[in-house]
Scaffold this motif. Sequence first.
Motif, PDB file in Angstrom:
ATOM      1  N   THR B  26       0.839  -1.200   0.000  1.00  0.00           N
ATOM      2  CA  THR B  26       0.000   0.000   0.000  1.00  0.00           C
ATOM      3  C   THR B  26       0.871   1.246   0.000  1.00  0.00           C
ATOM      4  O   THR B  26       0.513   2.258  -0.618  1.00  0.00           O
ATOM      5  N   THR B  27       2.034   1.195   0.661  1.00  0.00           N
ATOM      6  CA  THR B  27       2.957   2.339   0.635  1.00  0.00           C
ATOM      7  C   THR B  27       3.457   2.567  -0.787  1.00  0.00           C
ATOM      8  O   THR B  27       3.472   3.705  -1.275  1.00  0.00           O
ATOM      9  N   GLU B  28       3.841   1.479  -1.454  1.00  0.00           N
ATOM     10  CA  GLU B  28       4.302   1.619  -2.844  1.00  0.00           C
ATOM     11  C   GLU B  28       3.156   2.157  -3.720  1.00  0.00           C
ATOM     12  O   GLU B  28       3.373   3.005  -4.590  1.00  0.00           O
ATOM     13  N   ALA B  29       1.936   1.684  -3.447  1.00  0.00           N
ATOM     14  CA  ALA B  29       0.780   2.153  -4.219  1.00  0.00           C
ATOM     15  C   ALA B  29       0.594   3.664  -4.043  1.00  0.00           C
ATOM     16  O   ALA B  29       0.292   4.384  -4.994  1.00  0.00           O
ATOM     17  N   LEU B  30       0.786   4.133  -2.814  1.00  0.00           N
ATOM     18  CA  LEU B  30       0.679   5.578  -2.554  1.00  0.00           C
ATOM     19  C   LEU B  30       1.760   6.333  -3.324  1.00  0.00           C
ATOM     20  O   LEU B  30       1.495   7.347  -3.973  1.00  0.00           O
ATOM     21  N   GLU B  31       3.000   5.816  -3.271  1.00  0.00           N
ATOM     22  CA  GLU B  31       4.104   6.476  -3.996  1.00  0.00           C
ATOM     23  C   GLU B  31       3.811   6.542  -5.480  1.00  0.00           C
ATOM     24  O   GLU B  31       4.045   7.555  -6.143  1.00  0.00           O
ATOM     25  N   ARG B  32       3.266   5.451  -6.014  1.00  0.00           N
ATOM     26  CA  ARG B  32       2.933   5.419  -7.445  1.00  0.00           C
ATOM     27  C   ARG B  32       1.814   6.413  -7.758  1.00  0.00           C
ATOM     28  O   ARG B  32       1.821   7.077  -8.786  1.00  0.00           O
ATOM     29  N   THR B  33       0.841   6.500  -6.848  1.00  0.00           N
ATOM     30  CA  THR B  33      -0.279   7.423  -7.058  1.00  0.00           C
ATOM     31  C   THR B  33       0.229   8.858  -7.116  1.00  0.00           C
ATOM     32  O   THR B  33      -0.145   9.625  -8.000  1.00  0.00           O
ATOM     33  N   PHE B  34       1.110   9.218  -6.177  1.00  0.00           N
ATOM     34  CA  PHE B  34       1.628  10.585  -6.150  1.00  0.00           C
ATOM     35  C   PHE B  34       2.460  10.890  -7.392  1.00  0.00           C
ATOM     36  O   PHE B  34       2.420  12.001  -7.920  1.00  0.00           O
ATOM     37  N   ALA B  35       3.220   9.896  -7.877  1.00  0.00           N
ATOM     38  CA  ALA B  35       4.079  10.106  -9.054  1.00  0.00           C
ATOM     39  C   ALA B  35       3.250  10.221 -10.330  1.00  0.00           C
ATOM     40  O   ALA B  35       3.476  11.105 -11.160  1.00  0.00           O
ATOM     41  N   ALA B  36       2.285   9.309 -10.484  1.00  0.00           N
ATOM     42  CA  ALA B  36       1.535   9.249 -11.740  1.00  0.00           C
ATOM     43  C   ALA B  36       0.384  10.257 -11.800  1.00  0.00           C
ATOM     44  O   ALA B  36      -0.001  10.706 -12.871  1.00  0.00           O
ATOM     45  N   PHE B  37      -0.158  10.596 -10.636  1.00  0.00           N
ATOM     46  CA  PHE B  37      -1.330  11.482 -10.583  1.00  0.00           C
ATOM     47  C   PHE B  37      -1.089  12.583  -9.564  1.00  0.00           C
ATOM     48  O   PHE B  37      -1.625  12.561  -8.449  1.00  0.00           O
ATOM     49  N   PRO B  38      -0.259  13.571  -9.939  1.00  0.00           N
ATOM     50  CA  PRO B  38       0.208  14.575  -8.982  1.00  0.00           C
ATOM     51  C   PRO B  38      -0.903  15.342  -8.268  1.00  0.00           C
ATOM     52  O   PRO B  38      -0.695  15.825  -7.159  1.00  0.00           O
ATOM     53  N   SER B  39      -2.101  15.417  -8.867  1.00  0.00           N
ATOM     54  CA  SER B  39      -3.181  16.148  -8.192  1.00  0.00           C
ATOM     55  C   SER B  39      -3.559  15.491  -6.873  1.00  0.00           C
ATOM     56  O   SER B  39      -4.113  16.135  -5.984  1.00  0.00           O
ATOM     57  N   THR B  40      -3.250  14.215  -6.712  1.00  0.00           N
ATOM     58  CA  THR B  40      -3.605  13.520  -5.465  1.00  0.00           C
ATOM     59  C   THR B  40      -2.802  14.041  -4.284  1.00  0.00           C
ATOM     60  O   THR B  40      -3.191  13.849  -3.133  1.00  0.00           O
ATOM     61  N   LYS B  41      -1.692  14.722  -4.571  1.00  0.00           N
ATOM     62  CA  LYS B  41      -0.841  15.210  -3.483  1.00  0.00           C
ATOM     63  C   LYS B  41      -1.492  16.323  -2.674  1.00  0.00           C
ATOM     64  O   LYS B  41      -1.076  16.580  -1.539  1.00  0.00           O
ATOM     65  N   ILE B  42      -2.538  16.945  -3.235  1.00  0.00           N
ATOM     66  CA  ILE B  42      -3.125  18.078  -2.507  1.00  0.00           C
ATOM     67  C   ILE B  42      -3.692  17.675  -1.148  1.00  0.00           C
ATOM     68  O   ILE B  42      -3.835  18.502  -0.256  1.00  0.00           O
ATOM     69  N   TYR B  43      -4.014  16.392  -0.989  1.00  0.00           N
ATOM     70  CA  TYR B  43      -4.549  15.951   0.291  1.00  0.00           C
ATOM     71  C   TYR B  43      -3.449  15.673   1.300  1.00  0.00           C
ATOM     72  O   TYR B  43      -3.733  15.340   2.457  1.00  0.00           O
ATOM     73  N   PHE B  44      -2.202  15.764   0.874  1.00  0.00           N
ATOM     74  CA  PHE B  44      -1.101  15.358   1.736  1.00  0.00           C
ATOM     75  C   PHE B  44      -0.015  16.423   1.826  1.00  0.00           C
ATOM     76  O   PHE B  44       1.152  16.110   2.024  1.00  0.00           O
ATOM     77  N   LEU B  45      -0.409  17.679   1.693  1.00  0.00           N
ATOM     78  CA  LEU B  45       0.584  18.753   1.691  1.00  0.00           C
ATOM     79  C   LEU B  45       1.287  18.879   3.040  1.00  0.00           C
ATOM     80  O   LEU B  45       2.358  19.467   3.144  1.00  0.00           O
ATOM     81  N   HIS B  46       0.676  18.287   4.079  1.00  0.00           N
ATOM     82  CA  HIS B  46       1.271  18.356   5.410  1.00  0.00           C
ATOM     83  C   HIS B  46       2.299  17.256   5.627  1.00  0.00           C
ATOM     84  O   HIS B  46       2.919  17.167   6.684  1.00  0.00           O
ATOM     85  N   LEU B  47       2.468  16.389   4.622  1.00  0.00           N
ATOM     86  CA  LEU B  47       3.406  15.278   4.765  1.00  0.00           C
ATOM     87  C   LEU B  47       4.642  15.479   3.877  1.00  0.00           C
ATOM     88  O   LEU B  47       4.579  16.158   2.857  1.00  0.00           O
ATOM     89  N   ASP B  48       5.729  14.847   4.259  1.00  0.00           N
ATOM     90  CA  ASP B  48       6.904  14.761   3.408  1.00  0.00           C
ATOM     91  C   ASP B  48       6.603  13.689   2.371  1.00  0.00           C
ATOM     92  O   ASP B  48       6.418  12.520   2.722  1.00  0.00           O
ATOM     93  N   LEU B  49       6.512  14.095   1.102  1.00  0.00           N
ATOM     94  CA  LEU B  49       6.135  13.140   0.055  1.00  0.00           C
ATOM     95  C   LEU B  49       7.318  12.644  -0.761  1.00  0.00           C
ATOM     96  O   LEU B  49       7.133  12.048  -1.822  1.00  0.00           O
ATOM     97  N   ASN B  50       8.545  12.910  -0.279  1.00  0.00           N
ATOM     98  CA  ASN B  50       9.711  12.417  -1.006  1.00  0.00           C
ATOM     99  C   ASN B  50       9.772  10.895  -0.926  1.00  0.00           C
ATOM    100  O   ASN B  50       9.287  10.308   0.034  1.00  0.00           O
ATOM    101  N   PRO B  51      10.381  10.256  -1.958  1.00  0.00           N
ATOM    102  CA  PRO B  51      10.459   8.786  -1.945  1.00  0.00           C
ATOM    103  C   PRO B  51      11.114   8.300  -0.657  1.00  0.00           C
ATOM    104  O   PRO B  51      12.102   8.868  -0.199  1.00  0.00           O
ATOM    105  N   GLY B  52      10.548   7.256  -0.072  1.00  0.00           N
ATOM    106  CA  GLY B  52      11.115   6.712   1.161  1.00  0.00           C
ATOM    107  C   GLY B  52      10.627   7.401   2.418  1.00  0.00           C
ATOM    108  O   GLY B  52      11.053   7.057   3.524  1.00  0.00           O
ATOM    109  N   SER B  53       9.721   8.352   2.254  1.00  0.00           N
ATOM    110  CA  SER B  53       9.243   9.113   3.418  1.00  0.00           C
ATOM    111  C   SER B  53       8.604   8.219   4.474  1.00  0.00           C
ATOM    112  O   SER B  53       7.755   7.386   4.169  1.00  0.00           O
ATOM    113  N   ALA B  54       9.006   8.441   5.725  1.00  0.00           N
ATOM    114  CA  ALA B  54       8.446   7.671   6.841  1.00  0.00           C
ATOM    115  C   ALA B  54       6.966   7.992   7.017  1.00  0.00           C
ATOM    116  O   ALA B  54       6.180   7.139   7.437  1.00  0.00           O
TER     117      ALA B  54
END
Lengths: 147, 142
Positions: B26-54
Amino acid sequence: MVHFTAEEKAVITGLWGKVNVEETGGEAVGRLLVVYPWTQRFFDSFGNMSSPSAIMGNPKVKAHGKKVLTSFGDAVKNMDNLKGTFAKLSELHCDKLHVDPENFRLLGNMIVIILASHFGREFTPEVQAAWQKLVAGVATALAHKYH
Amino acid sequence: MVLAAADRAAVRALWKKLDGNVGVYTTEALERTFAAFPSTKIYFLHLDLNPGSAQVKAHGRKVADALTLAVDRLDDLPSALSALRELHTQRLRVDPVNFKLLGHCLLVTLARHYPGDFSPGLQASLDKFLSHVTSALAPQCR
């Protein structure tokens, strides 16, 4: 109009060079017919589609898959002009076949899933992102005649 | 609407095989979602979204727990996921299309890691399961 960076183009063409067009095409169309059974209505003349194994083994499904993925090859060669490249196919799919454009997106996503299964580790999130952009661009180009 | 018996069996069998690793996928799925569909990141602006983020990993674990709960409660997804539905619709106001994007990326992740298992039939069952989960989380009737 969708724009591809040099990196995205390199990623896409790099992977495309290793794709078995016939096998991948057959698998993509086959899985589309299995996972989204309503798509079978466009292929009534294909014969036996009574089970997943019947569909995946159906020679007409495989042949159509090869046709579909071969034209994806045209997309890879013409990423800067998807609309022009798919103008005739858009006319066919929209004006003659009346395919709901949502199905182009479903097939595009199916191709991405199959590439993931074939290329494994190589199919990183970045590679997937480039391919999602391409399949979305193709879907939009194919749907153009509806606009 | 309830998932057919054959689909349930297929999903449960896969989940057993995934064992304790659902969170990895599921973590990899989230990373793929953020990479392929950047608009999804708007819900996670409070998080570090860099690859490998804890933080993404932590959210991946939450998604894994929710999906595992769903697998355990296939008979009654709306009730099992009611708290999450309220969170995602009322508080977070997530556009339902985003669940489809994450679902697709989860299928990509599973196909990438389990190509031998990822038959057309299993894919169909998983696709149906994920769309049931999406309906329970973001119902069309409000």
